[in-house]
Design an enzyme around this catalytic site. Structure first.
Site, PDB file in Angstrom:
ATOM      1  N   ASP A   1       1.379   1.942  -1.592  1.00 50.02           N
ATOM      2  CA  ASP A   1      -0.078   2.032  -1.551  1.00 50.02           C
ATOM      3  C   ASP A   1      -0.598   2.282  -2.971  1.00 50.02           C
ATOM      4  O   ASP A   1      -0.025   3.050  -3.738  1.00 50.02           O
ATOM      5  CB  ASP A   1      -0.521   3.167  -0.616  1.00 50.02           C
ATOM      6  CG  ASP A   1      -1.980   3.065  -0.244  1.00 50.02           C
ATOM      7  OD1 ASP A   1      -2.281   2.752   0.914  1.00 50.02           O
ATOM      8  OD2 ASP A   1      -2.844   3.304  -1.135  1.00 50.02           O
TER       9      ASP A   1
ATOM     10  N   GLU B   1      -9.918   0.134   6.534  1.00 51.59           N
ATOM     11  CA  GLU B   1     -10.612  -0.457   5.384  1.00 51.59           C
ATOM     12  C   GLU B   1     -10.199  -1.897   5.138  1.00 51.59           C
ATOM     13  O   GLU B   1     -11.035  -2.724   4.776  1.00 51.59           O
ATOM     14  CB  GLU B   1     -10.321   0.356   4.121  1.00 51.59           C
ATOM     15  CG  GLU B   1     -11.036   1.694   4.092  1.00 51.59           C
ATOM     16  CD  GLU B   1     -10.613   2.528   2.896  1.00 51.59           C
ATOM     17  OE1 GLU B   1     -10.037   1.969   1.946  1.00 51.59           O
ATOM     18  OE2 GLU B   1     -10.854   3.743   2.950  1.00 51.59           O
TER      19      GLU B   1
ATOM     20  N   HIS C   1      -1.789  -2.999   8.988  1.00 44.35           N
ATOM     21  CA  HIS C   1      -0.816  -2.286   8.150  1.00 44.35           C
ATOM     22  C   HIS C   1      -0.481  -0.956   8.793  1.00 44.35           C
ATOM     23  O   HIS C   1      -1.348  -0.300   9.359  1.00 44.35           O
ATOM     24  CB  HIS C   1      -1.339  -2.078   6.728  1.00 44.35           C
ATOM     25  CG  HIS C   1      -2.734  -1.550   6.641  1.00 44.35           C
ATOM     26  ND1 HIS C   1      -3.831  -2.346   6.897  1.00 44.35           N
ATOM     27  CD2 HIS C   1      -3.215  -0.326   6.360  1.00 44.35           C
ATOM     28  CE1 HIS C   1      -4.934  -1.624   6.755  1.00 44.35           C
ATOM     29  NE2 HIS C   1      -4.579  -0.386   6.440  1.00 44.35           N
TER      30      HIS C   1
HETATM   31  P1  5GP Z   1      -6.797   1.648   5.796  1.00 50.16           P
HETATM   32  O1  5GP Z   1      -7.889   2.632   5.536  1.00 50.16           O
HETATM   33  O2  5GP Z   1      -7.328   0.252   6.002  1.00 50.16           O
HETATM   34  O3  5GP Z   1      -5.851   2.095   6.886  1.00 50.16           O
HETATM   35  O4  5GP Z   1      -5.887   1.669   4.499  1.00 50.16           O
HETATM   36  C1  5GP Z   1      -6.001   0.740   3.471  1.00 50.16           C
HETATM   37  C2  5GP Z   1      -5.042   1.180   2.394  1.00 50.16           C
HETATM   38  O5  5GP Z   1      -4.866   0.119   1.491  1.00 50.16           O
HETATM   39  C3  5GP Z   1      -5.531   2.386   1.570  1.00 50.16           C
HETATM   40  O6  5GP Z   1      -4.565   3.432   1.669  1.00 50.16           O
HETATM   41  C4  5GP Z   1      -5.661   1.822   0.153  1.00 50.16           C
HETATM   42  O7  5GP Z   1      -5.291   2.753  -0.834  1.00 50.16           O
HETATM   43  C5  5GP Z   1      -4.741   0.632   0.190  1.00 50.16           C
HETATM   44  N1  5GP Z   1      -5.110  -0.438  -0.725  1.00 50.16           N
HETATM   45  C6  5GP Z   1      -6.345  -0.971  -0.906  1.00 50.16           C
HETATM   46  N2  5GP Z   1      -6.309  -1.955  -1.807  1.00 50.16           N
HETATM   47  C7  5GP Z   1      -5.027  -2.063  -2.223  1.00 50.16           C
HETATM   48  C8  5GP Z   1      -4.370  -2.933  -3.159  1.00 50.16           C
HETATM   49  O8  5GP Z   1      -4.974  -3.799  -3.798  1.00 50.16           O
HETATM   50  N3  5GP Z   1      -3.032  -2.750  -3.322  1.00 50.16           N
HETATM   51  C9  5GP Z   1      -2.341  -1.793  -2.621  1.00 50.16           C
HETATM   52  N4  5GP Z   1      -1.026  -1.693  -2.865  1.00 50.16           N
HETATM   53  N5  5GP Z   1      -2.925  -0.969  -1.736  1.00 50.16           N
HETATM   54  C10 5GP Z   1      -4.263  -1.103  -1.530  1.00 50.16           C
END
Ligand code: 5GP
Length: 124
Positions: free
Chosen positions: A37, A103, A108
């Site tokens: 992440d 987000e 994931h």
């Molecule tokens: P969600 O809130 O959708 O469960 O988590 C999205 C995750 O994706 C977050 O923990 C955020 O830090 C991660 N994330 C967002 N953009 C990127 C990116 O460009 N690369 C990586 N490796 N992680 C990302």
């Protein structure tokens, strides 16, 4: 905020899968990619994603094949073992939808580990 309509190819993880954006790869097979992440919330914070176009766990469990679903969950366990988290323990998290505060609209599973992770949910 996440979009919860049909899958959209312009999301960040789709771009990572196509090699248009970089990632720190942890694991890859035919069906699955895992990478660190970008904004880690624990010493170890890895995201495991299916290669298929699924918005969230809701979409995936409705539409993915048994092979994809099996491969995905096997890979989650495999990655956790590869990270040597099976013994100290770890936490899995998959956010879906508005209340889940998802987000990125590509399924994931977060793997968190490397320290005691505290209470399961923050009190609202
Ligand atoms: P969600 O809130 O959708 O469960 O988590 C999205 C995750 O994706 C977050 O923990 C955020 O830090 C991660 N994330 C967002 N953009 C990127 C990116 O460009 N690369 C990586 N490796 N992680 C990302």
């Amino acid at each position: 905020m996440a979009k919860f309509g049909p899958y959209e190819d312009d999301n960040i993880f789709a771009k990572i899968l196509r090699g248009e954006l970089p990632c720190e790869k942890v694991y890859e097979d035919q069906h699955v990619l895992a990478f660190n992440d970008i904004n880690p919330q624990a010493p170890i914070h890895v995201l495991v994603i299916p290669k298929g176009p699924y918005v969230s766990m809701d979409d995936f469990t409705e539409k993915a094949s048994d092979e994809e679903i099996g491969a995905f969950f096997r890979a989650v366990g495999k990655v956790a073992r590869q990270l040597e988290l099976a013994e100290p323990g770890y936490r899995l998290l998959a956010n879906h939808g508005t209340d889940g505060m998802q987000e990125v609209p590509h399924l994931h599973i977060h793997i968190f580990g490397g320290r005691k992770l505290g209470p399961m949910l923050k009190t609202a």
